[in-house]
Design a protein around this motif. Structure first.
Motif, mmCIF file in Angstrom:
data_model
loop_
_atom_site.group_PDB
_atom_site.id
_atom_site.type_symbol
_atom_site.label_atom_id
_atom_site.label_comp_id
_atom_site.label_asym_id
_atom_site.label_seq_id
_atom_site.Cartn_x
_atom_site.Cartn_y
_atom_site.Cartn_z
ATOM 1 N N UNK A 256 -22.272 48.129 5.695
ATOM 2 C CA UNK A 256 -22.527 49.261 4.805
ATOM 3 C C UNK A 256 -23.115 50.416 5.614
ATOM 4 N N UNK A 257 -23.051 51.604 5.041
ATOM 5 C CA UNK A 257 -23.698 52.779 5.615
ATOM 6 C C UNK A 257 -24.954 53.143 4.852
ATOM 7 N N UNK A 258 -24.902 52.988 3.544
ATOM 8 C CA UNK A 258 -26.055 53.254 2.680
ATOM 9 C C UNK A 258 -26.244 52.042 1.791
ATOM 10 N N UNK A 259 -27.454 51.496 1.770
ATOM 11 C CA UNK A 259 -27.742 50.356 0.907
ATOM 12 C C UNK A 259 -28.404 50.882 -0.364
ATOM 13 N N UNK B 44 -27.015 52.070 -10.183
ATOM 14 C CA UNK B 44 -26.107 53.063 -10.766
ATOM 15 C C UNK B 44 -26.577 54.482 -10.445
ATOM 16 N N UNK B 45 -27.865 54.744 -10.611
ATOM 17 C CA UNK B 45 -28.393 56.083 -10.343
ATOM 18 C C UNK B 45 -28.213 56.464 -8.877
ATOM 19 N N UNK B 46 -28.479 55.522 -7.971
ATOM 20 C CA UNK B 46 -28.321 55.800 -6.545
ATOM 21 C C UNK B 46 -26.856 55.993 -6.185
ATOM 22 N N UNK B 47 -25.978 55.229 -6.830
ATOM 23 C CA UNK B 47 -24.539 55.358 -6.589
ATOM 24 C C UNK B 47 -24.057 56.738 -7.015
ATOM 25 N N UNK B 48 -24.516 57.213 -8.153
ATOM 26 C CA UNK B 48 -24.152 58.558 -8.615
ATOM 27 C C UNK B 48 -24.659 59.621 -7.644
ATOM 28 N N UNK B 49 -25.901 59.479 -7.222
ATOM 29 C CA UNK B 49 -26.495 60.474 -6.320
ATOM 30 C C UNK B 49 -25.759 60.534 -4.990
ATOM 31 N N UNK B 50 -25.493 59.370 -4.411
ATOM 32 C CA UNK B 50 -24.796 59.340 -3.124
ATOM 33 C C UNK B 50 -23.380 59.885 -3.259
ATOM 34 N N UNK B 51 -22.696 59.498 -4.314
ATOM 35 C CA UNK B 51 -21.325 59.967 -4.519
ATOM 36 C C UNK B 51 -21.288 61.482 -4.665
ATOM 37 N N UNK B 52 -22.192 62.033 -5.462
ATOM 38 C CA UNK B 52 -22.227 63.478 -5.672
ATOM 39 C C UNK B 52 -22.520 64.201 -4.366
ATOM 40 N N UNK B 53 -23.477 63.693 -3.597
ATOM 41 C CA UNK B 53 -23.819 64.331 -2.330
ATOM 42 C C UNK B 53 -22.676 64.310 -1.331
ATOM 43 N N UNK B 54 -21.984 63.203 -1.238
ATOM 44 C CA UNK B 54 -20.873 63.083 -0.297
ATOM 45 C C UNK B 54 -19.724 64.014 -0.668
ATOM 46 N N UNK B 55 -19.476 64.161 -1.967
ATOM 47 C CA UNK B 55 -18.391 65.033 -2.414
ATOM 48 C C UNK B 55 -18.784 66.508 -2.282
#
Length: 288
Positions: free
Chosen positions: A136-139, A9-20
């Motif tokens: 996938x692009x990011x695991x 969950x934490x990594x998903x939030x971080x990646x999502x925020x960075x991409x946006x």
């Protein structure tokens, strides 16, 4: 190896925020809070601050590939994908519904997912037999190894032991329970036709009200529309409010296709869908 859902969950939030924040994508398809932790909901993050609302736990079973086709062609998006979800993405790429260059796939290696309706751990009846995403692009975690490898078709043994009459009686009994809510269609990432055949009036293909012959026609047609395309995520069965074991028929058709054509759905971007691809060495068993 235990799965840390909080870490994912934490990594998903971080990646999502960075991409946006960088503008690489205009939206992220993931999971958000429902009315309790056992019922997370599909969620779309459009702003960096939206990423704070993303969740991931063992109840996040929704196949987010289902929502990709709702956006205009060329939309840059990131998608959270588990094993079966990634197969759905591959299938949608093959069918030219989305383009690989428009996607950032956030891969989630996971096991021990649970059915939100029952709280039971999802077993091989409604999984594709994989733990790691195919593409996938990011695991977002370590690849899963060491878990038992179970054929997705093992659950067919009792069904395949039935004769034709018993099978027909079995499905008639199950389909007579159908209330025609179309939750199976709504949950399926490969049911993107608009309009669906059953919604058409000219010509009219079948009755939409819940009655025996119409139920049989609807489900059998849908099953065969998914021949060679079902990626075995099990969402149709989990979505069904009357618990029809839809996964059995899908697995049976998938097994027949794999036996005949040597190819499972959504396993390689390089493949072509089996029923639109011609090879001189294809089995002609389907014609018999």
């Amino acid at each position: 190896m235990a799965i840390s859902f909080k870490q994912i969950e934490d990594k998903l939030k971080t990646e999502a925020k960075g991409l946006l924040e960088t503008g690489k994508v205009s939206l992220v398809l993931a999971y958000g809070k429902g009315y309790d932790e056992k019922h997370p909901m599909p969620y779309v993050a459009r702003r960096p601050s939206d990423a704070d609302n993303i969740v991931f736990n063992e109840f996040c079973t929704h196949n987010m590939a289902r929502y990709m086709v709702r956006y205009p062609a060329g939309t840059k998006m990131a998608v959270a994908v588990k094993a079966a979800d990634s197969r759905a993405v591959i299938q949608l790429i093959q069918e030219e519904k989305v383009k690989r260059e428009d996607l950032v796939l956030l891969g989630i290696p996971a096991y021990g997912m649970k059915n939100p309706k029952t709280g039971e751990t999802i077993d091989s009846k409604t999984t594709c037999g994989l733990y790691n995403p195919v593409l996938y692009d990011v695991l977002l975690g370590e690849e899963v190894h060491g878990q038992p490898v179970v054929s997705p078709y093992d659950v067919l043994a009792q069904y395949e032991a039935m004769d034709k009459e018993a099978r027909f009686a079995f499905w008639k009994k199950e389909f007579d329970k159908c209330i025609r809510c179309y939750a199976c269609r709504k949950a399926c990432p490969m049911c993107y036709c608009d309009p669906c055949f059953i919604d058409q009036n000219k010509p009219k293909w079948g009755e939409k009200s819940p009655e025996s012959a119409g139920n049989l026609m609807y489900h059998l047609t849908r099953f065969h529309h998914l021949a060679g395309r079902c990626i075995d995520c099990g969402e149709c069965s989990r979505a069904c409010p009357v618990n029809i074991p839809l996964y059995l028929f899908h697995k049976k058709v998938a097994k027949e296709c794999e036996d005949m054509f040597g190819q499972a759905a959504g396993m390689s971007v390089e493949d072509k869908p089996v029923l639109v691809n011609f090879r001189v060495d294809d089995s002609d068993k389907i014609l018999l």
